[in-house]
Design a protein around this motif. Structure first.
Motif, PDB file in Angstrom:
ATOM      1  N   ALA A 168      57.623 -17.022 -36.533  1.00 45.64           N
ATOM      2  CA  ALA A 168      58.042 -16.459 -37.039  1.00 45.64           C
ATOM      3  C   ALA A 168      58.353 -14.932 -35.897  1.00 45.64           C
ATOM      4  CB  ALA A 168      56.727 -15.891 -38.211  1.00 45.64           C
ATOM      5  N   LEU A 169      57.236 -14.423 -35.082  1.00 47.33           N
ATOM      6  CA  LEU A 169      57.786 -13.410 -34.078  1.00 47.33           C
ATOM      7  C   LEU A 169      59.240 -13.715 -33.549  1.00 47.33           C
ATOM      8  CD1 LEU A 169      54.256 -13.832 -31.848  1.00 47.33           C
ATOM      9  CD2 LEU A 169      55.594 -11.706 -33.884  1.00 47.33           C
ATOM     10  N   ARG A 170      59.524 -14.691 -33.166  1.00 40.81           N
ATOM     11  CA  ARG A 170      60.516 -14.756 -32.508  1.00 40.81           C
ATOM     12  C   ARG A 170      61.432 -15.451 -34.072  1.00 40.81           C
ATOM     13  NH1 ARG A 170      58.758 -19.903 -28.595  1.00 40.81           N
ATOM     14  NH2 ARG A 170      58.247 -18.819 -27.085  1.00 40.81           N
ATOM     15  N   GLU A 171      61.526 -14.344 -35.210  1.00 38.96           N
ATOM     16  CA  GLU A 171      62.959 -15.393 -36.166  1.00 38.96           C
ATOM     17  C   GLU A 171      62.816 -14.111 -36.706  1.00 38.96           C
ATOM     18  OE1 GLU A 171      64.190 -17.328 -40.422  1.00 38.96           O
ATOM     19  OE2 GLU A 171      62.763 -17.970 -38.944  1.00 38.96           O
ATOM     20  N   PHE A 172      61.920 -13.020 -36.850  1.00 40.36           N
ATOM     21  CA  PHE A 172      61.556 -11.788 -37.849  1.00 40.36           C
ATOM     22  C   PHE A 172      61.461 -10.816 -35.984  1.00 40.36           C
ATOM     23  CE2 PHE A 172      60.425 -15.405 -40.813  1.00 40.36           C
ATOM     24  CZ  PHE A 172      61.634 -14.914 -40.944  1.00 40.36           C
ATOM     25  N   GLU A 204      51.832 -18.741 -24.788  1.00 41.57           N
ATOM     26  CA  GLU A 204      53.489 -18.335 -25.059  1.00 41.57           C
ATOM     27  C   GLU A 204      54.520 -17.473 -24.644  1.00 41.57           C
ATOM     28  OE1 GLU A 204      54.511 -21.175 -26.604  1.00 41.57           O
ATOM     29  OE2 GLU A 204      52.754 -21.278 -28.165  1.00 41.57           O
ATOM     30  N   HIS A 205      54.093 -16.301 -23.298  1.00 43.01           N
ATOM     31  CA  HIS A 205      54.982 -15.652 -22.458  1.00 43.01           C
ATOM     32  C   HIS A 205      55.611 -14.525 -23.094  1.00 43.01           C
ATOM     33  CE1 HIS A 205      54.004 -18.755 -19.682  1.00 43.01           C
ATOM     34  NE2 HIS A 205      54.488 -19.785 -20.524  1.00 43.01           N
ATOM     35  N   CYS A 209      53.489 -21.469 -37.188  1.00 46.62           N
ATOM     36  CA  CYS A 209      53.519 -20.384 -37.902  1.00 46.62           C
ATOM     37  C   CYS A 209      53.869 -19.299 -37.131  1.00 46.62           C
ATOM     38  CB  CYS A 209      52.080 -19.847 -38.548  1.00 46.62           C
ATOM     39  SG  CYS A 209      51.912 -21.542 -39.975  1.00 46.62           S
ATOM     40  N   LEU A 210      52.782 -18.264 -35.709  1.00 42.46           N
ATOM     41  CA  LEU A 210      53.144 -17.493 -35.568  1.00 42.46           C
ATOM     42  C   LEU A 210      54.703 -17.512 -34.689  1.00 42.46           C
ATOM     43  CD1 LEU A 210      49.706 -16.481 -34.175  1.00 42.46           C
ATOM     44  CD2 LEU A 210      51.486 -14.977 -35.711  1.00 42.46           C
ATOM     45  N   VAL A 211      53.862 -18.458 -33.569  1.00 40.74           N
ATOM     46  CA  VAL A 211      55.008 -17.835 -33.086  1.00 40.74           C
ATOM     47  C   VAL A 211      56.956 -18.217 -33.447  1.00 40.74           C
ATOM     48  CG1 VAL A 211      56.592 -19.898 -31.215  1.00 40.74           C
ATOM     49  CG2 VAL A 211      53.694 -19.051 -30.585  1.00 40.74           C
ATOM     50  N   PHE A 226      46.321 -15.982 -30.923  1.00 35.72           N
ATOM     51  CA  PHE A 226      46.642 -14.024 -30.870  1.00 35.72           C
ATOM     52  C   PHE A 226      46.488 -14.624 -29.177  1.00 35.72           C
ATOM     53  CE2 PHE A 226      45.091 -14.127 -35.310  1.00 35.72           C
ATOM     54  CZ  PHE A 226      46.308 -14.492 -36.225  1.00 35.72           C
ATOM     55  N   GLY A 227      45.987 -14.617 -28.544  1.00 32.25           N
ATOM     56  CA  GLY A 227      45.943 -14.318 -27.557  1.00 32.25           C
ATOM     57  C   GLY A 227      46.431 -15.126 -26.539  1.00 32.25           C
ATOM     58  N   GLY A 228      46.736 -16.548 -27.470  1.00 31.35           N
ATOM     59  CA  GLY A 228      47.237 -17.363 -26.936  1.00 31.35           C
ATOM     60  C   GLY A 228      49.065 -17.045 -26.721  1.00 31.35           C
TER      61      GLY A 228
END
Length: 116
Positions: free
Chosen positions: A44-48, A77-78, A40-42, A70-72
């Motif tokens: 979304a963060l890459r697309e939006f 995930e860099h 979900c997170l990665v 979140f820390g991950g």
């Protein structure tokens, strides 16, 4: 880009998120912080341009779930804290302490990243 995504965790991911890793216990392959981050997170963060994670609806998030999710983002995930500060917002309408824990885990992961 220039778009926004809201992730209501309890309806779009799992009604009772728990665990750090997918292999932690039966069911964690669908509910863990690792799975949430990767599925979900990665993306979304890459697309939006901006992502709002709404934790409302569940009041028992464990530190391990929050740390891995979140820390991950930084440790695995860099992403950088600066990137997350620009793109990521997290809320919970009833338990503000979850936001404090998430911020603490992001800061800790960033400090570790800068030491490497």
């Amino acid at each position: 880009m220039n778009s926004h995504k809201t992730i209501p965790v309890t309806t779009e991911f799992h009604p009772r998120p728990k665990g750090r890793y997918a292999k932690d216990a039966p069911g964690c392959e669908k509910s863990s912080g690792e799975v949430f981050r990767k599925q979900c997170l990665v993306p979304a963060l890459r697309e939006f341009d901006s992502v709002l994670v709404d934790l409302t609806g569940y009041n028992r998030y464990g530190r391990s779930f929050l740390d891995e999710a979140f820390g991950g983002l930084i440790s695995r995930e860099h992403f950088t804290k600066a990137e997350l500060d620009k793109k990521l917002t997290v809320k919970h309408d009833d338990v503000e302490s979850f936001i404090s824990i998430i911020n603490e885990r992001i800061i800790s992961a960033e400090e570790n990243r800068l030491k490497e």
